[in-house]
Structures are given as structure tokens and as C-alpha cells.
Design a protein around this motif. Structure first.
Motif, PDB file in Angstrom:
ATOM      1  N   VAL A  89      33.213  46.723  75.598  1.00 32.34           N
ATOM      2  CA  VAL A  89      33.064  45.584  74.942  1.00 32.34           C
ATOM      3  C   VAL A  89      31.555  45.323  74.348  1.00 32.34           C
ATOM      4  O   VAL A  89      31.274  44.827  73.316  1.00 32.34           O
ATOM      5  N   SER A  90      30.595  45.926  75.080  1.00 33.38           N
ATOM      6  CA  SER A  90      29.151  45.768  74.554  1.00 33.38           C
ATOM      7  C   SER A  90      28.981  46.498  73.098  1.00 33.38           C
ATOM      8  O   SER A  90      28.282  46.146  72.313  1.00 33.38           O
ATOM      9  N   SER A  91      29.666  47.751  73.212  1.00 31.48           N
ATOM     10  CA  SER A  91      29.543  48.505  71.808  1.00 31.48           C
ATOM     11  C   SER A  91      30.374  47.821  70.993  1.00 31.48           C
ATOM     12  O   SER A  91      29.832  47.620  69.795  1.00 31.48           O
ATOM     13  N   LEU A  92      31.307  47.294  70.813  1.00 33.47           N
ATOM     14  CA  LEU A  92      32.087  46.204  69.998  1.00 33.47           C
ATOM     15  C   LEU A  92      31.251  45.049  69.669  1.00 33.47           C
ATOM     16  O   LEU A  92      31.359  44.732  68.534  1.00 33.47           O
ATOM     17  N   ASP A  93      30.687  44.378  70.574  1.00 32.74           N
ATOM     18  CA  ASP A  93      29.749  43.216  70.155  1.00 32.74           C
ATOM     19  C   ASP A  93      28.717  43.719  69.243  1.00 32.74           C
ATOM     20  O   ASP A  93      28.124  42.809  68.683  1.00 32.74           O
ATOM     21  N   ALA A  94      28.056  44.938  69.687  1.00 33.84           N
ATOM     22  CA  ALA A  94      26.866  45.199  68.830  1.00 33.84           C
ATOM     23  C   ALA A  94      27.239  45.341  67.461  1.00 33.84           C
ATOM     24  O   ALA A  94      26.757  44.872  66.338  1.00 33.84           O
ATOM     25  N   GLU A  95      28.605  46.038  67.153  1.00 30.83           N
ATOM     26  CA  GLU A  95      29.070  46.120  65.810  1.00 30.83           C
ATOM     27  C   GLU A  95      29.310  44.746  65.210  1.00 30.83           C
ATOM     28  O   GLU A  95      29.172  44.358  63.964  1.00 30.83           O
ATOM     29  N   PHE A  96      30.016  43.885  66.165  1.00 31.09           N
ATOM     30  CA  PHE A  96      30.395  42.377  65.687  1.00 31.09           C
ATOM     31  C   PHE A  96      29.165  41.528  65.151  1.00 31.09           C
ATOM     32  O   PHE A  96      29.260  40.893  64.164  1.00 31.09           O
ATOM     33  N   ARG A  97      28.244  41.675  65.903  1.00 29.64           N
ATOM     34  CA  ARG A  97      26.966  41.057  65.560  1.00 29.64           C
ATOM     35  C   ARG A  97      26.296  41.428  64.448  1.00 29.64           C
ATOM     36  O   ARG A  97      25.947  40.836  63.260  1.00 29.64           O
ATOM     37  N   ARG A  98      26.551  42.888  64.034  1.00 32.97           N
ATOM     38  CA  ARG A  98      25.966  43.455  62.662  1.00 32.97           C
ATOM     39  C   ARG A  98      26.667  43.056  61.577  1.00 32.97           C
ATOM     40  O   ARG A  98      25.935  42.850  60.443  1.00 32.97           O
ATOM     41  N   ARG A  99      27.945  42.902  61.856  1.00 28.83           N
ATOM     42  CA  ARG A  99      28.713  42.693  60.617  1.00 28.83           C
ATOM     43  C   ARG A  99      29.389  41.193  60.307  1.00 28.83           C
ATOM     44  O   ARG A  99      30.081  41.051  59.475  1.00 28.83           O
ATOM     45  N   THR A 100      28.847  40.456  61.290  1.00 31.09           N
ATOM     46  CA  THR A 100      29.326  38.898  60.960  1.00 31.09           C
ATOM     47  C   THR A 100      27.865  38.442  61.040  1.00 31.09           C
ATOM     48  O   THR A 100      26.837  38.557  61.441  1.00 31.09           O
ATOM     49  N   LEU A 101      27.813  37.149  60.391  1.00 33.83           N
ATOM     50  CA  LEU A 101      26.692  36.269  59.905  1.00 33.83           C
ATOM     51  C   LEU A 101      26.702  34.921  60.748  1.00 33.83           C
ATOM     52  O   LEU A 101      27.596  34.331  61.253  1.00 33.83           O
ATOM     53  N   PRO A 102      25.733  34.485  61.374  1.00 31.50           N
ATOM     54  CA  PRO A 102      25.712  33.379  62.244  1.00 31.50           C
ATOM     55  C   PRO A 102      25.858  32.214  61.469  1.00 31.50           C
ATOM     56  O   PRO A 102      25.490  32.173  60.359  1.00 31.50           O
ATOM     57  N   ASP A 103      26.477  31.244  61.983  1.00 31.21           N
ATOM     58  CA  ASP A 103      26.902  29.905  61.401  1.00 31.21           C
ATOM     59  C   ASP A 103      25.664  28.998  61.579  1.00 31.21           C
ATOM     60  O   ASP A 103      25.525  28.496  62.724  1.00 31.21           O
ATOM     61  N   PRO A 104      24.756  28.637  60.531  1.00 34.05           N
ATOM     62  CA  PRO A 104      23.744  27.640  60.904  1.00 34.05           C
ATOM     63  C   PRO A 104      24.315  26.284  61.551  1.00 34.05           C
ATOM     64  O   PRO A 104      23.553  25.552  61.873  1.00 34.05           O
ATOM     65  N   HIS A 105      25.461  26.016  61.178  1.00 34.62           N
ATOM     66  CA  HIS A 105      26.235  24.512  61.372  1.00 34.62           C
ATOM     67  C   HIS A 105      27.125  24.718  62.586  1.00 34.62           C
ATOM     68  O   HIS A 105      27.796  23.759  62.689  1.00 34.62           O
ATOM     69  N   ALA A 106      27.043  25.682  63.191  1.00 38.20           N
ATOM     70  CA  ALA A 106      28.009  25.733  64.222  1.00 38.20           C
ATOM     71  C   ALA A 106      28.019  24.736  65.376  1.00 38.20           C
ATOM     72  O   ALA A 106      28.916  24.182  66.024  1.00 38.20           O
ATOM     73  N   TYR A 107      26.921  24.222  65.868  1.00 40.10           N
ATOM     74  CA  TYR A 107      26.577  23.479  66.722  1.00 40.10           C
ATOM     75  C   TYR A 107      27.275  21.956  66.250  1.00 40.10           C
ATOM     76  O   TYR A 107      27.562  21.074  67.269  1.00 40.10           O
ATOM     77  N   ARG A 108      27.689  21.733  64.964  1.00 39.55           N
ATOM     78  CA  ARG A 108      28.430  20.532  64.539  1.00 39.55           C
ATOM     79  C   ARG A 108      29.827  20.560  64.778  1.00 39.55           C
ATOM     80  O   ARG A 108      30.475  19.688  64.592  1.00 39.55           O
ATOM     81  N   ARG A 109      30.245  21.989  64.999  1.00 38.33           N
ATOM     82  CA  ARG A 109      31.708  22.023  65.095  1.00 38.33           C
ATOM     83  C   ARG A 109      32.150  21.852  66.485  1.00 38.33           C
ATOM     84  O   ARG A 109      32.226  22.896  67.279  1.00 38.33           O
ATOM     85  N   PHE A 110      32.692  20.643  66.763  1.00 43.22           N
ATOM     86  CA  PHE A 110      33.306  20.423  68.184  1.00 43.22           C
ATOM     87  C   PHE A 110      34.292  21.381  68.785  1.00 43.22           C
ATOM     88  O   PHE A 110      34.480  21.609  69.779  1.00 43.22           O
ATOM     89  N   TRP A 111      34.866  21.882  67.793  1.00 44.84           N
ATOM     90  CA  TRP A 111      35.980  22.561  68.335  1.00 44.84           C
ATOM     91  C   TRP A 111      35.692  24.284  68.587  1.00 44.84           C
ATOM     92  O   TRP A 111      36.524  24.896  69.021  1.00 44.84           O
ATOM     93  N   ARG A 112      34.349  24.649  68.177  1.00 47.24           N
ATOM     94  CA  ARG A 112      34.050  25.928  68.611  1.00 47.24           C
ATOM     95  C   ARG A 112      34.092  26.091  70.106  1.00 47.24           C
ATOM     96  O   ARG A 112      33.445  25.267  70.811  1.00 47.24           O
TER      97      ARG A 112
END
Length: 128
Positions: A89-112
Motif C-alpha cells: 500500500v505504501s508503494s501505491l500511496d507514493a504513486e497516488f500522491r505523485r499523480r494526484t493534486l491536493p485540493d486546497p478547499h478540501a477542508y470545506r467539504r464536509f463529505w470528505r
């Protein structure tokens, strides 16, 4: 993964069978399959997408749900199996972090969800 870890995963899935909010028979395999399929998509950056069905495996189309399921498995597995699955899972997570972008407004999304993997951009959201 080793046969021993696969057997531990199957045993744990049977013991914690809850298709609504937890594991079910084949859940870890399904979550890994969806996680890998998501990361095999072409393109430099990937967007998460929302699930379209409440069926447990259909919800894994949203790779954040697949990652939630893997986190649950890591929480309840015995240590040797947890360590082996954790490395994968750690190796998949590293690729996931590399290929996705953080959502700067995620804290506003109550459903997350609370995991870092829920704090990434979803399809159709604003890109900066």
C-alpha cells in the motif's frame, strides 16, 4: 503477497464481514485491483471520481473509498500480514500522491473522509 498473508487477509475478511462499512470476502483484493487500475490510467495527473452505486464494490470506483478499505484491513490484520500489505500500500500511496493534486478547499467539504487520500482533487473540481 505471500500465501500466509493472503490466508490472513481472507480470515480477517471473514471475521470482520460488514459490506456496509467495512470488509467483506474479497474486499482487499477488490480494493487493490481498483487502486492499481486507477494508477494505470494515462496522463500525468489523475482526478478522483465519485462512485455511482451504493454497492460495496461499486463504491471502490472512488479510489479514496478503496484506500479507506485498505486502511481498515491494515488496522485489523495481525502484525506480519499488516507489514506485508502495508509495504504494498505504501508503494501505491507514493504513486497516488505523485499523480494526484491536493485540493486546497478540501477542508470545506464536509463529505470528505479524514484520510489524506480524500484531500485530493476530484473530477470536475477547480484546478489551479
Amino acid at each position: 503477497m505471500s500465501e500466509r498473508t493472503c490466508a490472513e487477509i481472507q480470515r480477517t475478511e471473514r471475521e470482520h464481514d460488514d459490506p456496509v462499512g467495512g470488509l467483506w470476502n474479497g474486499a482487499v483484493e477488490a480494493a487493490l485491483r481498483h487502486y492499481r487500475a486507477f494508477l494505470r490510467q494515462p496522463g500525468h495527473y489523475l482526478d478522483l471520481c465519485f462512485e455511482v452505486s451504493p454497492h460495496p464494490e461499486s463504491s471502490l470506483v472512488n479510489v479514496a473509498n478503496a484506500r479507506d478499505l485498505l486502511e481498515e484491513a491494515l488496522r485489523v490484520l495481525p502484525l506480519p500480514a499488516r507489514a506485508e500489505l502495508g509495504r504494498l500500500v505504501s508503494s501505491l500511496d507514493a504513486e497516488f500522491r505523485r499523480r494526484t493534486l491536493p485540493d486546497p478547499h478540501a477542508y470545506r467539504r464536509f463529505w470528505r473522509g479524514s484520510g489524506w487520500w480524500h484531500q485530493r482533487l476530484y473530477d470536475g473540481e477547480f484546478r489551479w
